[in-house]
Scaffold this motif. Structure first.
Motif, PDB file in Angstrom:
ATOM      1  N   SER A  96       1.643  -1.761  -4.603  1.00 12.91           N
ATOM      2  CA  SER A  96       0.206  -1.462  -4.603  1.00 12.91           C
ATOM      3  C   SER A  96      -0.364  -2.149  -5.838  1.00 12.91           C
ATOM      4  CB  SER A  96      -0.063   0.050  -4.620  1.00 12.91           C
ATOM      5  OG  SER A  96       0.346   0.608  -5.847  1.00 12.91           O
ATOM      6  N   GLY A  98       0.825  -1.211   0.000  1.00  6.76           N
ATOM      7  CA  GLY A  98       0.000   0.000   0.000  1.00  6.76           C
ATOM      8  C   GLY A  98       0.852   1.251   0.000  1.00  6.76           C
ATOM      9  N   ALA A 114      -1.067  -1.912   3.470  1.00  9.12           N
ATOM     10  CA  ALA A 114      -2.247  -1.950   2.605  1.00  9.12           C
ATOM     11  C   ALA A 114      -3.492  -2.257   3.423  1.00  9.12           C
ATOM     12  CB  ALA A 114      -2.065  -2.996   1.513  1.00  9.12           C
TER      13      ALA A 114
END
Length: 255
Positions: free
Chosen positions: A42, A18, A96
């Motif tokens: 990501s 993330g 994330a």
């Protein structure tokens, strides 16, 4: 005492999920500035390439590897490509997260529940296991799970998200206890309200902000870089006797 060594990640390899924006990207930049070789991940390779090039322009060693953490097969590919690129993993940051709903918990669908739990709990669990062979070979193996103050006390409108972060905090403590013998430290950071795209539903809501400002000793929204600094402490030798910790960075909201 050489403080530059105490907070150095020179020669270390850090994998951050993330990380194309927000808190994840801020952690990546701080780690790279501290000397780490950083893998940012990501879902979209195009975004990763753009952000990796931005950091490279500053003289940092950064590689972007696309991965949907909700797909377990993608996690294996992420680890394999990281090893192909840098040969090891010293620091893992599970940043994330997913929260597709905002509102009463009874309105949360089973599909939303599954997505939240898969991304916020199952993915960190599986990724930690995949990274274990490399972390235990490190001289300073460190895992940092980005939880939330919602994991300590449920946040309004974020019911199942709060449940997932409570589970992530518990998972952190379980791994910390079991991995101590392998000299791997596992800690969690619980951010409060940080000004990111992910939390825009909160900081753009005047009613919520008015409530927050009444409760906050430090009366402002936090910045991503402040979470990056906390993560650097937990990744570096400065925290060599710290494991199983739950570090709040919330402006005092949970006092």
């Amino acid at each position: 005492m050489d403080l530059s060594t105490l907070f150095s990640l020179m020669g270390k390899v850090a994998l951050i999920t993330g990380a194309s924006k927000g808190i994840g990207f801020a952690i990546a930049e701080v780690f790279a500035a501290a000397g780490a070789k950083v893998v940012i991940s990501s879902r979209k390779q195009e975004s990763l390439d753009e952000m990796a090039n931005l950091l490279k322009s500053k003289g940092y060693e950064v590689t972007g590897i696309a991965c949907n953490v909700g797909k377990m097969e993608d996690l294996q590919t992420l680890v394999s490509k990281t090893i192909e690129t840098y040969g090891t993993i010293d620091v893992l940051v599970n940043n994330a997260a997913s929260n597709p709903v905002f509102g009463p918990v009874h309105d949360t669908s089973l599909e939303a529940y599954d997505k939240i739990m898969d991304v916020n709990v199952k993915a960190p669990f599986h990724l930690m296991k995949l990274c274990f062979p490399y972390l235990r070979e490190s001289s300073n193996g460190s895992v940092i799970n980005i939880a939330s103050i919602g994991g300590l006390s449920p946040e309004t409108g974020l019911g199942i998200y709060s449940v997932s972060k409570a589970a992530l905090i518990s998972l952190t403590k379980v791994f910390a206890k079991e991995w101590g013998d392998h000299k791997i430290r596992v800690n969690a950071i619980c951010p409060g309200l940080i000004k990111t795209k992910f939390s825009e539903a909160l900081w753009s809501n005047d009613k919520i902000m008015a409530h927050m400002m009444k409760a906050l000793p430090i009366k402002r929204v936090g910045e991503s870089e402040e979470i990056g600094a906390a993560a650097l402490y937990l990744a570096s030798p400065a925290s060599s006797y710290t494991t199983g910790a739950v570090l709040t960075a919330d402006g005092g909201f949970t006092i």
